[in-house]
Scaffold this motif. Structure first.
Motif, PDB file in Angstrom:
ATOM      1  N   ARG A  78       0.807  -1.194  -0.219  1.00 20.87           N
ATOM      2  CA  ARG A  78       0.270   0.031  -0.277  1.00 20.87           C
ATOM      3  C   ARG A  78       0.705   1.281  -0.052  1.00 20.87           C
ATOM      4  NH1 ARG A  78      -3.322  -3.126   3.470  1.00 20.87           N
ATOM      5  NH2 ARG A  78      -2.289  -2.158   5.533  1.00 20.87           N
ATOM      6  N   ARG A  79       1.912   1.160   0.740  1.00 20.33           N
ATOM      7  CA  ARG A  79       2.614   2.350   0.561  1.00 20.33           C
ATOM      8  C   ARG A  79       3.629   2.572  -0.413  1.00 20.33           C
ATOM      9  NH1 ARG A  79       6.629   1.513   5.911  1.00 20.33           N
ATOM     10  NH2 ARG A  79       7.484   3.364   5.036  1.00 20.33           N
ATOM     11  N   LEU A  80       3.770   1.612  -1.296  1.00 15.52           N
ATOM     12  CA  LEU A  80       4.582   1.656  -2.525  1.00 15.52           C
ATOM     13  C   LEU A  80       3.307   2.515  -3.492  1.00 15.52           C
ATOM     14  CD1 LEU A  80       6.261  -1.663  -2.818  1.00 15.52           C
ATOM     15  CD2 LEU A  80       7.259   0.616  -3.074  1.00 15.52           C
ATOM     16  N   GLU A  81       2.197   1.743  -3.586  1.00 19.65           N
ATOM     17  CA  GLU A  81       1.010   2.375  -4.434  1.00 19.65           C
ATOM     18  C   GLU A  81       0.719   3.759  -4.157  1.00 19.65           C
ATOM     19  OE1 GLU A  81      -1.416  -1.985  -4.125  1.00 19.65           O
ATOM     20  OE2 GLU A  81      -2.085  -0.406  -2.975  1.00 19.65           O
ATOM     21  N   LEU A 844      16.821   5.715 -11.619  1.00 19.86           N
ATOM     22  CA  LEU A 844      16.724   4.354 -11.160  1.00 19.86           C
ATOM     23  C   LEU A 844      17.346   4.179  -9.713  1.00 19.86           C
ATOM     24  CD1 LEU A 844      16.214   1.322 -11.323  1.00 19.86           C
ATOM     25  CD2 LEU A 844      18.341   1.298 -12.846  1.00 19.86           C
ATOM     26  N   GLU A 845      18.442   4.850  -9.694  1.00 21.66           N
ATOM     27  CA  GLU A 845      19.267   4.601  -8.149  1.00 21.66           C
ATOM     28  C   GLU A 845      18.452   5.111  -7.128  1.00 21.66           C
ATOM     29  OE1 GLU A 845      23.588   4.703  -6.796  1.00 21.66           O
ATOM     30  OE2 GLU A 845      23.337   5.355  -8.806  1.00 21.66           O
ATOM     31  N   ALA A 846      18.040   6.189  -7.301  1.00 22.69           N
ATOM     32  CA  ALA A 846      17.378   6.987  -6.022  1.00 22.69           C
ATOM     33  C   ALA A 846      16.192   6.183  -5.795  1.00 22.69           C
ATOM     34  CB  ALA A 846      17.255   8.369  -6.281  1.00 22.69           C
ATOM     35  N   TRP A 847      15.266   5.770  -6.856  1.00 20.03           N
ATOM     36  CA  TRP A 847      13.986   5.126  -6.507  1.00 20.03           C
ATOM     37  C   TRP A 847      14.381   3.507  -6.049  1.00 20.03           C
ATOM     38  CZ3 TRP A 847       8.644   5.599  -6.411  1.00 20.03           C
ATOM     39  CH2 TRP A 847       8.307   6.978  -6.570  1.00 20.03           C
ATOM     40  N   ALA A 848      15.462   3.083  -6.128  1.00 20.64           N
ATOM     41  CA  ALA A 848      15.851   1.813  -5.871  1.00 20.64           C
ATOM     42  C   ALA A 848      16.069   1.856  -4.150  1.00 20.64           C
ATOM     43  CB  ALA A 848      17.044   1.029  -6.152  1.00 20.64           C
ATOM     44  N   GLU A 849      16.786   2.976  -3.737  1.00 19.04           N
ATOM     45  CA  GLU A 849      16.824   3.338  -2.382  1.00 19.04           C
ATOM     46  C   GLU A 849      15.460   3.591  -1.451  1.00 19.04           C
ATOM     47  OE1 GLU A 849      19.226   2.931  -0.552  1.00 19.04           O
ATOM     48  OE2 GLU A 849      21.168   2.816  -2.001  1.00 19.04           O
ATOM     49  N   LYS A 850      14.594   4.433  -2.396  1.00 14.44           N
ATOM     50  CA  LYS A 850      13.115   4.763  -1.894  1.00 14.44           C
ATOM     51  C   LYS A 850      12.366   3.454  -1.739  1.00 14.44           C
ATOM     52  CE  LYS A 850      11.720   8.729  -3.223  1.00 14.44           C
ATOM     53  NZ  LYS A 850      10.803   9.598  -3.982  1.00 14.44           N
ATOM     54  N   VAL A 853      13.061   1.726   1.520  1.00 15.24           N
ATOM     55  CA  VAL A 853      12.497   2.435   2.634  1.00 15.24           C
ATOM     56  C   VAL A 853      11.137   2.132   2.725  1.00 15.24           C
ATOM     57  CG1 VAL A 853      12.257   4.762   3.896  1.00 15.24           C
ATOM     58  CG2 VAL A 853      14.409   4.007   2.725  1.00 15.24           C
ATOM     59  N   LEU A 854      10.380   2.374   1.669  1.00 16.27           N
ATOM     60  CA  LEU A 854       8.933   1.960   1.647  1.00 16.27           C
ATOM     61  C   LEU A 854       8.618   0.536   1.778  1.00 16.27           C
ATOM     62  CD1 LEU A 854       8.184   3.914  -1.703  1.00 16.27           C
ATOM     63  CD2 LEU A 854       7.508   4.819   0.586  1.00 16.27           C
ATOM     64  N   ALA A 855       9.345  -0.429   1.776  1.00 13.27           N
ATOM     65  CA  ALA A 855       9.488  -1.705   1.979  1.00 13.27           C
ATOM     66  C   ALA A 855      10.251  -2.084   3.165  1.00 13.27           C
ATOM     67  CB  ALA A 855       9.726  -2.565   1.095  1.00 13.27           C
ATOM     68  N   SER A 856      10.085  -1.126   4.283  1.00 10.53           N
ATOM     69  CA  SER A 856      10.590  -1.617   5.630  1.00 10.53           C
ATOM     70  C   SER A 856       9.681  -1.336   6.818  1.00 10.53           C
ATOM     71  CB  SER A 856      11.879  -0.436   5.715  1.00 10.53           C
ATOM     72  OG  SER A 856      11.699   0.882   5.812  1.00 10.53           O
ATOM     73  N   ASN A 857      10.280  -1.650   8.131  1.00 13.31           N
ATOM     74  CA  ASN A 857       9.377  -1.540   9.084  1.00 13.31           C
ATOM     75  C   ASN A 857       9.693  -0.145   9.763  1.00 13.31           C
ATOM     76  OD1 ASN A 857       8.596  -3.860   9.040  1.00 13.31           O
ATOM     77  ND2 ASN A 857      10.288  -4.820   9.861  1.00 13.31           N
ATOM     78  N   ARG A 858       9.983   1.052   9.262  1.00 15.31           N
ATOM     79  CA  ARG A 858      10.102   2.265   9.701  1.00 15.31           C
ATOM     80  C   ARG A 858       9.441   3.312   8.826  1.00 15.31           C
ATOM     81  NH1 ARG A 858      15.089   5.715   7.775  1.00 15.31           N
ATOM     82  NH2 ARG A 858      15.670   4.720   5.638  1.00 15.31           N
ATOM     83  N   THR A 859       8.853   4.417   9.181  1.00 13.72           N
ATOM     84  CA  THR A 859       8.624   5.388   8.727  1.00 13.72           C
ATOM     85  C   THR A 859      10.073   6.360   7.992  1.00 13.72           C
ATOM     86  OG1 THR A 859       8.514   7.123  10.467  1.00 13.72           O
ATOM     87  CG2 THR A 859       6.820   5.802  10.281  1.00 13.72           C
ATOM     88  N   HIS A 860       9.426   7.312   7.305  1.00 13.43           N
ATOM     89  CA  HIS A 860      10.622   8.329   7.052  1.00 13.43           C
ATOM     90  C   HIS A 860      11.050   8.835   8.260  1.00 13.43           C
ATOM     91  CE1 HIS A 860       9.754   7.919   2.699  1.00 13.43           C
ATOM     92  NE2 HIS A 860       8.633   7.906   2.789  1.00 13.43           N
TER      93      HIS A 860
END
Length: 1149
Positions: A78-81, A844-850, A853-860
């Motif tokens: 859902r966060r990715l969406e 590509l590289e920046a969104w791979a890092e993002k 983060v979005l698929a992790s157990n933390r907020t920003h």
């Protein structure tokens, strides 16, 4: 056409499914979801899976962390969406562009595509175009018959009496080896000046005709000189035809003697090797010279047939097959005491290119043994022709027998099968030099309305395997006006460089009589033909009003396409027609089979279907809705179809009457505005007649601007529709820059660019510097992202294309990006259309890092926290990337993003190349479905030549026993050997040369081949799904879930511990089929529906069959034979010799 994979190449291995030891439990089998036996258990398994996995996910002491729970991964999804949707809403500008269109509503009108009216209008225009060619054909055929009837035959005619332009003269003058041979014939040859004509793609002379005479025919023979004499009068008719219709292209008369006279004159395209062109073997001539044929070829392979004779037979059969077209049906069998087919075909099959290739390869495997049994051969042939349970031509029926001779006349067979009606013609061919009595062979032919031919040597093959067409033409000639009907051919490659054409053909009959009260002449003089370029027909179809995914197509009675956007042969051989079936041009399904049948039957129709389509780059499959509408093209064998997506029912037509506004919008096309307004690419369309086309878009834009400074958008020399729409879209996309893009900071969201593309031909990329890395096609209608966005709802991701054979992406200067695009749907009243596509280009590289983060157990705001030895928590894609693999894969199975840094340079590759084990599991769990089809238009590098079934390149050398046998020296074998040497000096590789190579193609030229294509697309699973890849101690857990409103699949999996499960690998890369596609032996058992020509002329009660051939031979010369043996014994290399004209050609002419 989708065909099971087993027919081409190795099939992919199935998954390795063993048992994994579950904590606290015994081995538990994991059922295959595709196994019918496990069908009822699967829904239950899906319901119980979370419970079954729970002990594994939370087992105490198993580890410090566990595989993420399903609800956790759904939260990540859902966060990715939300992130994707937020970026597209801010930067895509879909809503804002809708408002811009509505604000400029007074600048355009909404027009409707009415399918029935459109297709009927185009069909009528094509009919009118072809009808003008038909009228010209009839004038030519009538004139030719009158000219020949008035002509006085001259026995003493000489070469110097005939003045004509020899199209091959210039090439022959440049040939040092042929200079002495041809010098005598140059005295009567005109030397002409030529001017370049873009319509012909050639240099031409409109004041004269040109003449082409086959290499193996003597130009100075009495027959040829008389032919040149009377056909000279056609020149004025050709010229008058062009005066009445300046759009006429090649006008050609192909004579039954082999002479070709065509207009306008142009030098012949001389090949680098032997010129084997003979008009009587061209597809258009064959179709016009006779009605369709059902032919059975039987070949004597008894023990007496060996060595050179057997090779002559094999070559003769191959040449005979080349005289057949797709309207004909054929089978080939060999016989001695018994008869059997030479190939896997057990009945008559269509004489198409692929079937004939099977025959030609099978014929090379014939071996001589046993005794001659004519009865077995003929009974087999008659049984084949009497089989009415198969598709066939149902017209001319004939048996072609190749033998070295025999005594049996098999009269009882003819009495049983063919007499008294004699509906089957029998043609007999005596092959090789021998002392057998040929009377039985002559009798067979003469008593069965056929003809007897002799093929003593290589040079006689081509002539004598095509002259049977003269016999088949007799009923046509005797039918008179009834048989004078214009036929239109399949698509084929023009020999003079015009490209793909169709030809209207009309037979020309001999109207003379031998004397007062004598019977009417029954010989066909030749065939008249007029070419129509496919490009001229395409110009009659709608341009750009059908949208990017709408198109017009046409098919013939065989189901072959005449027009289709997918008709793009990569390589063409002018000896063969271009035959692409409608069901091979598109992805085959039952609905399309029904449409094809209706079109072949000449019906009108309309049908909306749900079908699969390939993307333009052939990497993706989309399930779409299409509306098919079709009507017949009257007075032809063609049928026309129109395909429209529902969203292309309406289109915009700009109405820029305000010249001040025209100028204002036009200024946004100037490069000086690009820095502030973004770079503009314009589609390379034919906006005006004087616009210089260029493959470089910057140069094309420069040419366009320069022309617009001289003319206005309303100029008569310009396409006002295209120009007005282009200028309108320039202004509309500039307003999008002004309202949305200019004030946004792209770097905040890690974007390399934003863009918009329109139906009007504008692609605007912002900021200007992003255009340096823009690689998409400047023509939106030819851009894969544009066409796919129109067919799909939501956001379509397109990673950079990577070939598995090339090096990985180079992530330098953050220039590698992933396109995300979506269509702009515009509703105006009750009319809905999609006039534009907008999108962003992700860094590509920046969104791979993002992504991590979005698929992790933390907020920003949180800092990443790794599970410690004493804590128990769930893994995530950021902290635990050493143990957890997280990826985004698109609907084609290509990697888009990964949490593994070492995989960033593999973005755009098929995921099986990245993780074969996981991709196979996704496929087996129905996340993906596979579609296989064949590309019959591919081009492949030349294969190394093989010697299978080929003759030695040198001359056959007799054995010592032969030299010691005095009888051999006086036998026909020695004479045959002499002829082999003689013709070998000219055609030294006759038995081995590929036809295309013989025509002069470069050694490195690519040849046509069949490629198997495999695409993947989303399957039936549309929900979140946990599963296990069962592989013993190497088993892996994975979770997969579709991201809403995108073409992405989110996958989280344990990283593999070992490679024991790597046996299964899905292939997506296009592969070459060594067997030239699906198994032909299977395909002929389920032939596609077709209809032959509506007319058939195979019988006339007044036909005179007394002319049925007679034998002739040359007595061997003892002096020549002695000289030949000395040459062989001494091993002297053969010296180049001047051209030697074939015995058969001399006899005939």
């Amino acid at each position: 056409m989708a065909v099971p994979a087993r027919t081409c190449g190795a099939s992919w291995p199935g998954p390795v499914r063993t048992a994994r030891p579950w904590p606290g439990r015994g081995p538990r089998p994991f059922p295959d979801p595709r196994d019918p036996a496990s069908g009822p258990a699967r829904p239950l398994l899906l319901l119980l899976l979370p419970l079954l996995l729970l002990p594994l996910l939370t087992a105490p002491g198993a580890s410090a962390y566990s595989f993420p729970q399903q609800h956790t991964m759904q939260h990540w999804a859902r966060r990715l969406e939300q992130e994707i949707d937020g970026v597209m809403r801010i930067f895509g500008g879909v809503q804002q562009l809708r408002e811009i269109y509505k604000d400029n509503r007074n600048l355009f009108e909404v027009q409707e595509n009415e399918p029935q009216k459109l297709v009927e209008k185009v069909a009528g225009d094509i009919e009118s175009l072809l009808d003008r060619k038909v009228q010209a054909l009839k004038r030519l055929a009538d004139a030719a018959e009158n000219f020949q009837k008035a002509h006085r035959w001259q026995d003493n005619i000489k070469e110097e009496d005939i003045i004509y332009y020899d199209a091959k003269a210039d090439a022959e003058l440049d040939d040092p080896e042929g200079e002495d041979v041809e010098r005598g014939s140059k005295t009567s040859t005109l030397r002409l000046d030529f001017m370049e004509d873009p319509n012909f793609k050639n240099k031409v002379n409109y004041s004269y005709t040109a003449v082409q005479i086959p290499t193996d025919i003597y130009k100075g023979s009495t027959v040829i000189l008389n032919e040149l004499n009377w056909t000279e009068a056609l020149e004025n008719v050709f010229i008058e035809n062009r005066r009445q219709d300046p759009t006429l292209l090649w006008q050609v008369f192909g004579s039954a003697t082999g002479v070709t006279r065509y207009y306008p004159a142009t030098p012949w395209r001389a090949p680098k090797k032997i010129d084997l062109y003979d008009v009587r073997r061209r597809p258009w001539y064959i179709q016009g010279a006779s009605s369709p044929k059902d032919m059975v070829i039987i070949v004597d392979v008894s023990g007496s047939v060996s060595g050179l004779t057997l090779k002559l037979m094999k070559t003769s059969v191959c040449e005979m097959l080349d005289t057949l077209s797709d309207d004909d049906y054929v089978n080939v069998a060999s016989f001695n005491e018994k008869a059997q087919p030479v190939s896997c075909f057990t009945h008559l099959v269509q004489a198409n290119v692929r079937n004939k290739k099977v025959f030609k390869e099978a014929v090379q495997g014939m071996v001589a043994k046993g005794t001659t049994g004519y009865k077995a051969g003929f009974e087999y042939a008659f049984d084949q022709l009497q089989n009415s349970n198969i598709t066939r031509a149902n017209c001319n029926k004939m048996i072609m027998m190749f033998t070295d001779g025999g005594e049996d006349r098999v009269q009882d067979v003819f009495e049983k099968y063919n007499w008294p009606n004699r509906t089957v013609r029998v043609f007999t061919f005596s092959v090789g030099q021998h002392n057998y009595d040929v009377t039985p062979l002559q009798w067979m032919a003469c008593t069965n309305k056929g003809y007897y031919f002799e093929i003593p040597s290589i040079g006689a093959i081509r002539i004598n395997t095509q002259e049977y067409l003269d016999v088949l033409g007799r009923p046509m000639v005797l039918a008179g006006k009834e048989a004078k009907q214009v036929q239109w051919t399949n698509v084929y490659e023009d020999a003079l460089g015009l490209g793909l054409v169709v030809t209207g053909t009309l037979p020309v009959f001999n109207l003379t009589q031998d004397g007062p009260g004598e019977k009417k002449n029954q010989l066909i003089l030749g065939v008249m033909g007029i070419d129509v370029a496919l490009n001229d027909i395409k110009r009659l179809t709608p341009n750009y009003t059908l949208g990017a995914n709408g198109y017009v197509f046409a098919i013939d009675l065989n189901g072959y396409v005449l027009l289709h956007p997918n008709l793009k042969p990569q390589t063409t051989n002018f000896r063969e027609p271009v035959t692409l079936d409608f069901l091979d041009a598109e992805l085959e399904d039952e609905n399309k089979e029904e449409i094809r049948r209706s079109m072949i039957d000449g019906n009108k129709g309309h049908k909306q279907i749900r079908t699969l389509v390939k993307s333009l780059d052939e990497r993706y499959i989309d399930e779409v809705i299409r509306n098919y509408t079709w009507v017949p093209i009257r007075s032809t064998n063609y049928s026309l179809g129109l395909v429209l997506p529902p969203y292309s029912t309406f289109y915009l037509q700009a109405n820029l009457s305000d010249q001040i506004l025209q100028v204002k919008y036009f200024e946004f096309l100037l490069p000086s505005s690009f820095e502030s307004e973004g770079h503009v690419f314009i589609a390379p369309r034919e906006y005006c007649k004087d616009l210089n086309v260029s493959d470089n878009n910057t140069e094309f834009l420069k040419n366009f601007i320069e022309l617009m400074e001289k003319v206005t958008p309303d100029s008569k020399q310009c396409n006002n529709f295209l120009l007005h729409n282009l200028i309108l879209d320039t202004g509309i996309t500039q307003q999008l820059v002004e309202r949305v893009w200019r004030d946004q900071d792209l770097n905040t969201y890690s974007l390399l660019a934003v863009f918009a593309a329109t139906d009007g031909g504008i692609t605007r990329v912002f900021p200007n510097k992003a255009a340096e890395d823009w690689t998409e096609n400047p023509e939106p209608f030819n851009a894969s992202f544009y066409r796919r966005s129109l067919d799909n709802h939501g956001y379509v991701f397109k990673p950079p294309h990577q070939d598995s054979l090339l090096r990985p992406l180079e992530l330098e200067n953050d220039t590698v990006g992933v396109l995300v695009s979506t269509a702009v749907e515009l509703s105006l009243g009750r009319r809905t259309l999609r006039p534009a596509v907008v999108g962003v280009k992700l860094d590509l590289e920046a969104w791979a890092e993002k992504f991590k983060v979005l698929a992790s157990n933390r907020t920003h705001q949180d800092q990443p926290q790794k599970c410690g030895p004493s804590s128990h928590c769930e893994m995530d894609c950021e902290v635990n990337n050493e143990d957890l693999l997280c990826v985004l894969i698109d609907d084609g199975g290509f990697l888009v993003l990964s949490n593994q840094n070492h995989q960033w340079d593999q973005v755009g590759r098929f995921f099986s190349e990245v993780d074969a084990n996981l991709m196979l599991a996704l496929y087996n769990n129905s996340f993906y479905t596979r579609k296989e089809s064949y590309d019959y238009q591919a081009a492949c590098a030349p294969q190394p030549p093989g010697n299978l079934g080929a003759a030695p390149r040198g001359v056959f050398v007799p054995t010592i026993a032969d030299f010691l046998n005095l009888a051999w020296w006086t036998s026909a074998a020695a004479w045959s050997l002499f002829q082999q040497l003689l013709y070998g000096l000219i055609y030294h590789s006759w038995f081995q040369a590929d036809p295309a190579e013989a025509e002069g193609s470069p050694e490195t030229r690519e040849s046509s081949c069949v490629m198997k294509q495999t695409q993947y697309y989303f399957g039936s699973v549309n929900a979140s799904y946990n599963a296990i890849i069962d592989c013993g101690n190497c088993s892996r857990l994975f979770h997969a879930q579709r991201l809403t409103n995108t073409n992405l699949l989110f996958v989280v999996a344990e990283k593999p511990l070992c490679s024991q499960c790597e046996a299964g690998r899905l292939l997506q890369k296009e592969t070459h089929c060594p067997a030239d596609g699906p198994e032909q032996c299977e395909l002929v058992q389920r032939p596609r529906y077709r209809r032959g020509p509506h007319i058939c002329f195979d019988y006339n009660a007044t036909e005179d069959t007394s002319d049925c051939g007679r034998g002739a031979s040359f007595p061997p010369s003892l002096g020549v034979l002695v000289s030949l043996q000395l040459l062989l014994l001494l091993g002297l290399p053969p010296r180049p010799q001047p051209q030697v004209h074939s015995f058969a050609a001399s006899r005939r002419l």
